[in-house]
Motif scaffolding. Structure first.
Motif, PDB file in Angstrom:
ATOM      1  N   GLN A 130     -58.044  27.996 -14.014  1.00 54.55           N
ATOM      2  CA  GLN A 130     -57.447  28.507 -15.179  1.00 54.55           C
ATOM      3  C   GLN A 130     -55.795  28.506 -14.686  1.00 54.55           C
ATOM      4  O   GLN A 130     -55.085  28.459 -16.031  1.00 54.55           O
ATOM      5  N   GLU A 131     -55.554  28.416 -13.508  1.00 58.75           N
ATOM      6  CA  GLU A 131     -54.090  28.157 -13.399  1.00 58.75           C
ATOM      7  C   GLU A 131     -53.592  26.981 -13.382  1.00 58.75           C
ATOM      8  O   GLU A 131     -54.376  25.697 -13.314  1.00 58.75           O
ATOM      9  N   ASN A 132     -51.986  26.773 -13.566  1.00 58.00           N
ATOM     10  CA  ASN A 132     -51.666  25.192 -13.743  1.00 58.00           C
ATOM     11  C   ASN A 132     -50.924  24.957 -12.185  1.00 58.00           C
ATOM     12  O   ASN A 132     -51.417  25.854 -11.189  1.00 58.00           O
ATOM     13  N   CYS A 133     -50.520  23.878 -11.948  1.00 57.72           N
ATOM     14  CA  CYS A 133     -50.318  23.318 -10.574  1.00 57.72           C
ATOM     15  C   CYS A 133     -49.290  24.268 -10.057  1.00 57.72           C
ATOM     16  O   CYS A 133     -49.465  24.433  -8.718  1.00 57.72           O
ATOM     17  N   GLU A 134     -48.291  24.675 -10.857  1.00 58.45           N
ATOM     18  CA  GLU A 134     -47.220  25.429 -10.080  1.00 58.45           C
ATOM     19  C   GLU A 134     -47.675  26.833  -9.417  1.00 58.45           C
ATOM     20  O   GLU A 134     -47.425  27.298  -8.542  1.00 58.45           O
ATOM     21  N   LYS A 135     -48.562  27.384 -10.514  1.00 60.04           N
ATOM     22  CA  LYS A 135     -49.335  28.566  -9.936  1.00 60.04           C
ATOM     23  C   LYS A 135     -50.212  28.230  -8.675  1.00 60.04           C
ATOM     24  O   LYS A 135     -50.127  29.290  -7.743  1.00 60.04           O
ATOM     25  N   LEU A 136     -50.822  27.202  -8.648  1.00 56.08           N
ATOM     26  CA  LEU A 136     -51.600  26.987  -7.485  1.00 56.08           C
ATOM     27  C   LEU A 136     -50.726  26.759  -6.178  1.00 56.08           C
ATOM     28  O   LEU A 136     -51.064  27.316  -5.146  1.00 56.08           O
ATOM     29  N   VAL A 137     -49.759  26.015  -6.272  1.00 58.71           N
ATOM     30  CA  VAL A 137     -48.683  25.680  -5.309  1.00 58.71           C
ATOM     31  C   VAL A 137     -48.209  26.996  -4.801  1.00 58.71           C
ATOM     32  O   VAL A 137     -47.986  27.398  -3.689  1.00 58.71           O
ATOM     33  N   GLN A 138     -47.957  27.730  -5.794  1.00 54.26           N
ATOM     34  CA  GLN A 138     -47.263  29.291  -5.401  1.00 54.26           C
ATOM     35  C   GLN A 138     -48.119  29.968  -4.590  1.00 54.26           C
ATOM     36  O   GLN A 138     -47.687  30.782  -3.473  1.00 54.26           O
ATOM     37  N   ARG A 139     -49.401  30.022  -4.893  1.00 51.37           N
ATOM     38  CA  ARG A 139     -50.643  30.749  -4.214  1.00 51.37           C
ATOM     39  C   ARG A 139     -50.519  30.245  -2.817  1.00 51.37           C
ATOM     40  O   ARG A 139     -50.525  30.958  -1.831  1.00 51.37           O
ATOM     41  N   ALA A 140     -50.558  28.872  -2.767  1.00 51.28           N
ATOM     42  CA  ALA A 140     -50.603  28.527  -1.276  1.00 51.28           C
ATOM     43  C   ALA A 140     -49.289  28.680  -0.506  1.00 51.28           C
ATOM     44  O   ALA A 140     -49.341  28.924   0.660  1.00 51.28           O
ATOM     45  N   HIS A 141     -47.995  28.587  -1.007  1.00 43.31           N
ATOM     46  CA  HIS A 141     -46.789  28.890  -0.432  1.00 43.31           C
ATOM     47  C   HIS A 141     -47.062  30.350  -0.205  1.00 43.31           C
ATOM     48  O   HIS A 141     -46.404  30.900   1.257  1.00 43.31           O
ATOM     49  N   GLN A 142     -47.441  31.252  -0.885  1.00 38.44           N
ATOM     50  CA  GLN A 142     -47.507  32.864  -0.385  1.00 38.44           C
ATOM     51  C   GLN A 142     -48.457  33.016   0.891  1.00 38.44           C
ATOM     52  O   GLN A 142     -47.996  33.631   1.687  1.00 38.44           O
TER      53      GLN A 142
END
Length: 159
Positions: A130-142
């Motif tokens: 459901q999420e875009n690339c930016e949200k996926l990367v943001q979750r990994a960064h968190q």
């Protein structure tokens, strides 16, 4: 000739692996493939933990090249290893569920520690479709940030 130049622009000159530009182009393609194939895709962000004696003894450049080449040997042919920035690396793992992404990360940790007196922290995120690339990367960064804040030398899964 143009294809060769384009590829060179996507290679990190220091380590010889792909760079952040490649990541930003490849990740959306892998999410699309994942959506089409109904197979998962996970990403891992890895940051080498601070350890001055290793960096000073070997020199930053040599150390980063060795790390990159060691990790490349442990990946599948379909996995993408990227120098994200500085001492941070990224993995795009097509067809890989969270559990297997964590197992791979731990294999990299073992291979890394056999050759270096060094550790790393990692954040793993599996695309939720459901999420875009930016949200996926943001979750990994968190998740990576959490790994670093709670003691380093560990892998945290993003939820």
């Amino acid at each position: 000739m143009t294809d060769k130049l384009q590829l060179l622009g996507r290679i990190d000159s220091l380590t010889g692996i792909y760079n952040r530009l490649f990541w930003e182009e490849q990740l959306p393609l892998e999410l699309k493939r994942s959506q089409d194939s109904k197979k998962p895709v996970s990403i891992v962000l890895i940051e080498i933990d601070d350890s001055l004696h290793t960096w000073e003894a070997q020199g930053d450049d040599l150390f980063l090249r060795q790390v990159s080449q060691t990790w490349k040997q442990h990946l599948r042919r379909i996995d993408w290893l990227v120098r994200y920035q500085g001492r941070e690396f990224g993995l795009i793992l097509p067809g890989c569920e969270t559990e297997n992404a964590v197992k791979l990360t731990e294999r990299l940790r073992t291979a890394f520690s056999e050759h270096q007196s060094q550790t790393f922290s990692a954040g793993v995120a599996t695309w939720n479709t459901q999420e875009n690339c930016e949200k996926l990367v943001q979750r990994a960064h968190q998740a990576l940030y959490q790994a670093k804040q709670t003691g380093k030398n560990q892998t945290v899964i993003a939820f």
